[in-house]
Design an enzyme around this catalytic site. Structure first.
Site, PDB file in Angstrom:
ATOM      1  CG  HIS A  73      -2.557   4.120   2.031  1.00  0.00           C
ATOM      2  ND1 HIS A  73      -1.811   3.734   3.124  1.00  0.00           N
ATOM      3  CD2 HIS A  73      -2.887   2.962   1.380  1.00  0.00           C
ATOM      4  CE1 HIS A  73      -1.701   2.416   3.136  1.00  0.00           C
ATOM      5  NE2 HIS A  73      -2.351   1.923   2.093  1.00  0.00           N
ATOM      6  CG  HIS A  75      -1.762  -0.787  -2.260  1.00  0.00           C
ATOM      7  ND1 HIS A  75      -0.788  -1.531  -1.643  1.00  0.00           N
ATOM      8  CD2 HIS A  75      -2.490  -0.232  -1.252  1.00  0.00           C
ATOM      9  CE1 HIS A  75      -0.922  -1.442  -0.329  1.00  0.00           C
ATOM     10  NE2 HIS A  75      -1.960  -0.644  -0.063  1.00  0.00           N
ATOM     11  CD  GLN A 168       0.115  -7.205   0.420  1.00  0.00           C
ATOM     12  OE1 GLN A 168      -0.404  -6.287  -0.170  1.00  0.00           O
ATOM     13  NE2 GLN A 168      -0.209  -7.492   1.678  1.00  0.00           N
ATOM     14  CG  HIS A 226       0.079  -1.507   4.640  1.00  0.00           C
ATOM     15  ND1 HIS A 226       0.825  -0.679   3.853  1.00  0.00           N
ATOM     16  CD2 HIS A 226      -1.101  -1.696   3.967  1.00  0.00           C
ATOM     17  CE1 HIS A 226       0.140  -0.378   2.764  1.00  0.00           C
ATOM     18  NE2 HIS A 226      -1.031  -0.976   2.803  1.00  0.00           N
ATOM     19  CD  GLU A 229      -5.319  -3.390   5.696  1.00  0.00           C
ATOM     20  OE1 GLU A 229      -4.184  -3.706   5.299  1.00  0.00           O
ATOM     21  OE2 GLU A 229      -6.237  -3.050   4.929  1.00  0.00           O
ATOM     22  CG  ASP A 325      -5.874   0.634   0.917  1.00  0.00           C
ATOM     23  OD1 ASP A 325      -4.649   0.651   0.689  1.00  0.00           O
ATOM     24  OD2 ASP A 325      -6.403  -0.205   1.672  1.00  0.00           O
ATOM     25  CD1 TRP A 331      -6.496  -6.701   0.038  1.00  0.00           C
ATOM     26  CD2 TRP A 331      -5.421  -6.140  -1.847  1.00  0.00           C
ATOM     27  NE1 TRP A 331      -5.295  -7.350   0.007  1.00  0.00           N
ATOM     28  CE2 TRP A 331      -4.617  -7.030  -1.114  1.00  0.00           C
ATOM     29  CE3 TRP A 331      -4.952  -5.645  -3.075  1.00  0.00           C
ATOM     30  CZ2 TRP A 331      -3.360  -7.440  -1.581  1.00  0.00           C
ATOM     31  CZ3 TRP A 331      -3.707  -6.054  -3.527  1.00  0.00           C
ATOM     32  CH2 TRP A 331      -2.920  -6.944  -2.782  1.00  0.00           C
TER      33      TRP A 331
END
Ligand code: 17E
Ligand code: FE2
Length: 429
Positions: A73, A75, A168, A226, A229, A325, A331
């Site tokens: 996982h 991005h 997103q 997702h 979260e 992630d 993030w």
């Protein structure tokens, strides 16, 4: 090619417990094995294999050999953008999404490809050979999707990239969101994503999951959501994901990522939910580095950790893998693409610190992750499978984790694609 004396997946006994004089006995006791590689595949695995004429021999001298690391996982489209155009000062998921929306306005294919190329090289140096990346498709031009689809092909000798079409900013809460998802899938995404906790309403949340999972079933795609979260105990996308996985018979083709709200669910609800989760056979991905950072931000004290219930899910026989992630993005401002850091944080925050927990923790970023990615048929150190593996500068995973041992070599289909020499140690006087 013959690799001698490999300590495959920890063998049986810790090597340091054997004295050097008793090597022969000790070798059997340690579970050291030889691996013969031919035509890019494991041709033979066994104790004391006899070299063939003119066969190249590499003595691994008891080093730990693992199947390659898997990033289940991440991005990649957002990686290496921290601080652009501003830093995420609140440390929340939501400021991350706002910040990325600003950065996204300036996205070009070249920008994405340059950054992803750099990130994948960091990952490869850390022994990663398989990556599942979420790619933001809430962009009318689908720039990142186009760039990463090209890279999936360009980098395939080096790393296998699996692409999740990730909405997103929502499927129902973003203009033209459903059509963008269909377009991304038709362009060649491997999996359909969703973000139920970010949709405007609970109704949108459920509808977005029905839409995404029906689309995946229809097009023969995987699913990676997702899911919840957020620290809101009322965020219950997970039960919908699991129910649809069961009813559409998608089962382990489905993954629920993050599920941080599960940290905050009441135990009575989790007790009844667990039955459905087991029946559905879905996979889970926890992202311990990023969710210890992003969650609990609305709390004063005590502050929740917000990582999903890894120990309890695992104890029920449910598959859980760990992801990084983010690598240096809106993030998460840190990260060098190493799964070691992910495991290290995961064991702490999930309180999985027994001897066996630590020794076996590599599974969260290897075999369990292979199940998440649905690639177990071509993954693992077994005869007939592709000869892909990493050699660690340690005798077992406990030590590799504890001493942050480098990956000495990463072999992919029998070919070395990365190597390192352990750096000079600091001298003490
Ligand atoms: N986007 C999102 O919704 N959640 C995350 N953890 C990241 C991006 C990294
Ligand atoms: Fe994520």
């Amino acid at each position: 090619m013959l690799f001698k004396n490999a300590n495959i997946e920890n063998g049986a006994v810790r090597a340091s417990e054997c004295s050097t004089q008793e090597t022969a006995d000790c070798k059997a006791e340690e579970g050291l094995l030889d691996m013969r590689v031919k035509n890019g595949k494991f041709a033979e695995i066994g104790a004391n294999l006899t070299p063939e004429d003119e066969e190249e021999i590499i003595d691994l001298r008891g080093k730990l050999v693992l199947p390659p690391f898997i990033e289940s996982h991440v991005h990649l489209d957002t990686c290496l953008t921290a601080g652009e155009p501003k830093w995420n000062m609140s440390g929340t998921l939501f400021e991350g999404i706002e910040t990325w929306a600003l950065r996204k306005e300036n996205l070009t294919k070249k920008d994405v490809k340059d950054r992803v190329n750099r990130a994948v090289r960091l990952q490869a140096a850390n022994g990663i050979q398989f990556v599942r990346t979420h790619v933001d498709i809430t962009d009318p031009k689908l720039t990142a999707m186009e760039a990463i689809l090209e890279l999936r092909d360009e980098l395939k000798d080096f790393v296998e990239i699996q692409i999740v079409a990730f909405p997103q900013e929502g499927i129902l809460s973003y203009p033209n969101g459903k059509q963008l998802m269909v377009d991304a899938v038709n362009m060649g995404a491997d999996a359909v994503g969703a973000i139920p906790h970010f949709e405007f309403t609970r109704e949108y949340s459920v509808e977005s999951l029905n839409f995404a999972m029906n689309l995946a079933a229809e097009k023969g795609k995987l699913v990676d959501v997702h899911c919840d979260e957020i620290d809101d105990e009322a965020s219950r996308g997970l039960e919908t994901v699991a129910a649809r996985a069961l009813e559409l018979e998608l089962f382990d083709r489905v993954t629920a990522s993050h599920t941080t709200a599960m940290h905050s669910y009441n135990n009575a609800y989790v007790m009844r939910l667990m039955r459905l989760l087991k029946m559905s056979r879905i996979n889970f991905v926890a992202n311990p580095l990023v969710n210890t950072h992003l969650q609990g931000r609305a709390d004063t004290y005590p502050k929740r950790r917000g990582v999903t219930r890894v120990r309890e899910l695992t104890a029920e026989g449910i598959n859980v893998s760990f992801g990084h992630d983010d690598i240096f993005d809106p993030w998460y401002p840190l990260g060098c693409g190493s799964m070691r850091d992910v495991v290290f944080m995961g064991l702490h925050v999930c309180q999985m610190m027994g001897y066996e927990d630590i020794m076996n923790a590599y599974r969260f970023v290897t075999v369990n992750a292979a199940r998440t990615l649905h690639i177990s048929d071509r993954y693992g150190i077994e005869m007939g499978k592709p000869a892909s593996f990493v050699v660690m500068d340690a005798q077992n995973y406990y030590d590799a984790l504890n001493y942050n041992s480098p990956v000495l070599a990463s072999y992919r289909n029998g070919k070395k694609i990365a190597e390192s020499t352990p750096g000079a140690k600091t001298a003490l006087f």
